[in-house]
Design a protein around this motif. Sequence first.
Motif, PDB file in Angstrom:
ATOM      1  N   ALA A   1       0.836  -1.201   0.000  1.00 15.87           N
ATOM      2  CA  ALA A   1       0.000   0.000   0.000  1.00 15.87           C
ATOM      3  C   ALA A   1       0.868   1.247   0.000  1.00 15.87           C
ATOM      4  O   ALA A   1       2.049   1.220   0.363  1.00 15.87           O
ATOM      5  N   GLU A   2       0.247   2.338  -0.436  1.00  9.94           N
ATOM      6  CA  GLU A   2       0.854   3.667  -0.335  1.00  9.94           C
ATOM      7  C   GLU A   2      -0.197   4.584   0.264  1.00  9.94           C
ATOM      8  O   GLU A   2      -1.324   4.642  -0.230  1.00  9.94           O
ATOM      9  N   VAL A   3       0.175   5.296   1.322  1.00  3.62           N
ATOM     10  CA  VAL A   3      -0.769   6.134   2.062  1.00  3.62           C
ATOM     11  C   VAL A   3      -0.318   7.589   1.998  1.00  3.62           C
ATOM     12  O   VAL A   3       0.860   7.890   2.206  1.00  3.62           O
ATOM     13  N   LYS A   4      -1.260   8.483   1.689  1.00  2.00           N
ATOM     14  CA  LYS A   4      -0.977   9.908   1.667  1.00  2.00           C
ATOM     15  C   LYS A   4      -1.988  10.640   2.533  1.00  2.00           C
ATOM     16  O   LYS A   4      -3.185  10.338   2.477  1.00  2.00           O
ATOM     17  N   GLN A   5      -1.492  11.585   3.303  1.00  2.00           N
ATOM     18  CA  GLN A   5      -2.378  12.443   4.084  1.00  2.00           C
ATOM     19  C   GLN A   5      -2.764  13.640   3.230  1.00  2.00           C
ATOM     20  O   GLN A   5      -1.901  14.387   2.757  1.00  2.00           O
ATOM     21  N   VAL A   6      -4.054  13.815   2.977  1.00  2.00           N
ATOM     22  CA  VAL A   6      -4.558  14.947   2.203  1.00  2.00           C
ATOM     23  C   VAL A   6      -5.193  15.927   3.176  1.00  2.00           C
ATOM     24  O   VAL A   6      -6.110  15.568   3.918  1.00  2.00           O
ATOM     25  N   ASN A   7      -4.720  17.163   3.150  1.00  2.00           N
ATOM     26  CA  ASN A   7      -5.179  18.153   4.131  1.00  2.00           C
ATOM     27  C   ASN A   7      -6.302  19.040   3.619  1.00  2.00           C
ATOM     28  O   ASN A   7      -7.192  19.429   4.380  1.00  2.00           O
ATOM     29  N   GLU A   8      -6.268  19.389   2.334  1.00  2.00           N
ATOM     30  CA  GLU A   8      -7.229  20.348   1.807  1.00  2.00           C
ATOM     31  C   GLU A   8      -8.166  19.774   0.752  1.00  2.00           C
ATOM     32  O   GLU A   8      -9.380  19.882   0.859  1.00  2.00           O
ATOM     33  N   ALA A   9      -7.606  19.170  -0.290  1.00  2.00           N
ATOM     34  CA  ALA A   9      -8.440  18.707  -1.393  1.00  2.00           C
ATOM     35  C   ALA A   9      -7.736  17.589  -2.141  1.00  2.00           C
ATOM     36  O   ALA A   9      -6.513  17.609  -2.307  1.00  2.00           O
ATOM     37  N   GLY A  10      -8.534  16.621  -2.589  1.00  2.00           N
ATOM     38  CA  GLY A  10      -7.964  15.531  -3.366  1.00  2.00           C
ATOM     39  C   GLY A  10      -9.016  14.533  -3.779  1.00  2.00           C
ATOM     40  O   GLY A  10     -10.196  14.645  -3.428  1.00  2.00           O
ATOM     41  N   TRP A  11      -8.569  13.534  -4.517  1.00  2.00           N
ATOM     42  CA  TRP A  11      -9.432  12.458  -4.994  1.00  2.00           C
ATOM     43  C   TRP A  11      -8.534  11.312  -5.439  1.00  2.00           C
ATOM     44  O   TRP A  11      -7.333  11.482  -5.650  1.00  2.00           O
ATOM     45  N   ILE A  12      -9.116  10.124  -5.582  1.00  2.00           N
ATOM     46  CA  ILE A  12      -8.336   8.958  -5.973  1.00  2.00           C
ATOM     47  C   ILE A  12      -9.257   7.943  -6.634  1.00  2.00           C
ATOM     48  O   ILE A  12     -10.440   7.834  -6.274  1.00  2.00           O
ATOM     49  N   GLY A  13      -8.734   7.221  -7.613  1.00  2.00           N
ATOM     50  CA  GLY A  13      -9.535   6.204  -8.289  1.00  2.00           C
ATOM     51  C   GLY A  13      -8.728   5.508  -9.370  1.00  2.00           C
ATOM     52  O   GLY A  13      -7.495   5.503  -9.349  1.00  2.00           O
ATOM     53  N   PHE A  14      -9.442   4.930 -10.329  1.00  2.00           N
ATOM     54  CA  PHE A  14      -8.813   4.207 -11.433  1.00  2.00           C
ATOM     55  C   PHE A  14      -9.307   4.780 -12.760  1.00  2.00           C
ATOM     56  O   PHE A  14     -10.491   5.102 -12.906  1.00  2.00           O
TER      57      PHE A  14
END
Length: 609
Positions: free
Chosen positions: A259-272
Amino acid sequence: MGDQNKNLILATVLSFVVILVWFLLFPPPEQTAPAPGAEAVELAPAPQAGVAGGPATTNADLANTASDVQTTIEAPRVSIDTQRLAGSISLTGGRVDELFLKDFRATLDEGSDIVQILFPVGSESPYYAFYGWAPGAGLGIDDVPGPNTAWQVEGNATLTEMAPVTLRWDSPAGMIFRRTMSVDEDFMFSVTQTVENTSGSTIALAPYGVIARHGEPKDGKKFFVLHEGLVGMADGQLTEDDYGNMADYSIIASEGAHAEVKQVNEAGWIGFTDHYWMSTLIPNTGEAFKSVAKYDETRDIYQAETVLPTQTLAAGQTASSTTRLFAGAKEWETIREYQNEGGVDRFIDSIDWGWFFFLTKPIFAVLHWLNKALIGLGVPGSMGWSIIGLTLLIKALLFPLAYKSYVSMAKMKELQPQMEKIKERTGDDRAKLQQEMMALYKKEKVNPASGCLPIILQIPIFFSLYKVIFVTMELRHAPWIGWIHDLSAPDPTSILNLFGLLPYAVPDLGPLQLLSLGIMPILLGISMYLQQKLNPAPADPTQKMIFAWMPWIFMFMLGSFASGLVLYWIANNTITFTQQYLIMRSQGYKPDVLGNIFGGKKDKAAAKK
């Protein structure tokens, strides 16, 4: 144009040809379809709630025992029926796992199936989204809804643009969970998860969303110019990881899972993202969350997750969380509206613009504007004419440079007899040849390198337009004229059946398919040949031979490229020929193109008005 500049252009062109030959003769291997899903498929670990009030996932949380995801093909379902979408939501897990795009067909064939982008577990290629709450203090895994929870419908049983659907589940611990789903007129779902703490004690739990994909897509392109796989945005930083790269993630989520984990503080999205379709989890802007990308190689499952901060509820309190799910076509205008009007940060970057994004973005914006304008005027085949219009605009922008180049070429043509005399006089003494040539250029005030810049500038523009035509949704199945029914596909005609005059179809020739030339590649070769006849011939015999063969090499190489790209090149060559011919005549040189082609007159520099 000096020898060094000619060698530079020659090296660039030959490198381009080598790349084309390599990918035509050795295309990427076809993906084999994944095996049908079993009756119960294990999913990579669901997230766990973290410290109350803080971000939800830690490295240790990722190592929890996996849950079993039950087959949902035969499960009770809630229908999805909008103007653009059809499908259903499984009441087992409340999964959005069957979704069709009504506006798009799989092929141009009459009666072709509409495109399906999400599939339930138990189908050939499971691909779905689900939501839940990760248990924290005071709760066990059975106290919160998961991927196999048996939900009940409250009220409306069909999800439409005007009517949301609400699911309910009462947990053994005495809590009431609801999930309300709505959808807009395009491809954006809103999912609101609510929990009522009727357990009599304080609890902690964290809402999450998951997109899971079992195996790589069976129809994946795996082409060097296209990104397919994980795509995400985290506080302005774009992530694009191929499926193969996800196996190299450093965090060990569980045995065989990374896995790879990122802390998003303001804005973001993730998918395929696929070639034309995409599914994306989108938390609200301004709300911190953990963005998790995960691959379980033991079960061959790829996951994208958003885990929101843990919420602590005293007895009798209620908490809710709303996020969005995009599942649909990567239409530029639709995605741009979600970015500009819907607040999805930099959502337009979910389209694969490539290294030349500073060119591909404005090129497509102009192409899209031209296409809409022509559609408004009722012009058939508007995208093809838009490509021609775009070519005219590009040539107009480059005209100041092109003018200097064509004037220089006209003067070079006039000097060719003197250059030939210098070559005869100096023989094999290349140093003396160069010295006398430079003296001639200085005397006649000719810059032999002035023709290089327009050619060099055409290279990134060409690759940018190739990228635009290959990756953008708007070119897919876009017709032009006559036999061109899809500008994103190669010319369907073939010299092997006399362009359709003979009553048989041309078989698939594999790597030799480039020999099956269509009408447009042949027109490309002719236009490139005519345009080349206006340029001064290289003094070096080897270079002269290579340049003479180049139009026909490109004709074969680009024969299997998208018709839209070939159309651009034909239009570009035609406009270039016209500009150069007229400018050369304005400088007192009358090019004898037909004489050069048919062997009548030789190219003489003395022809004056």
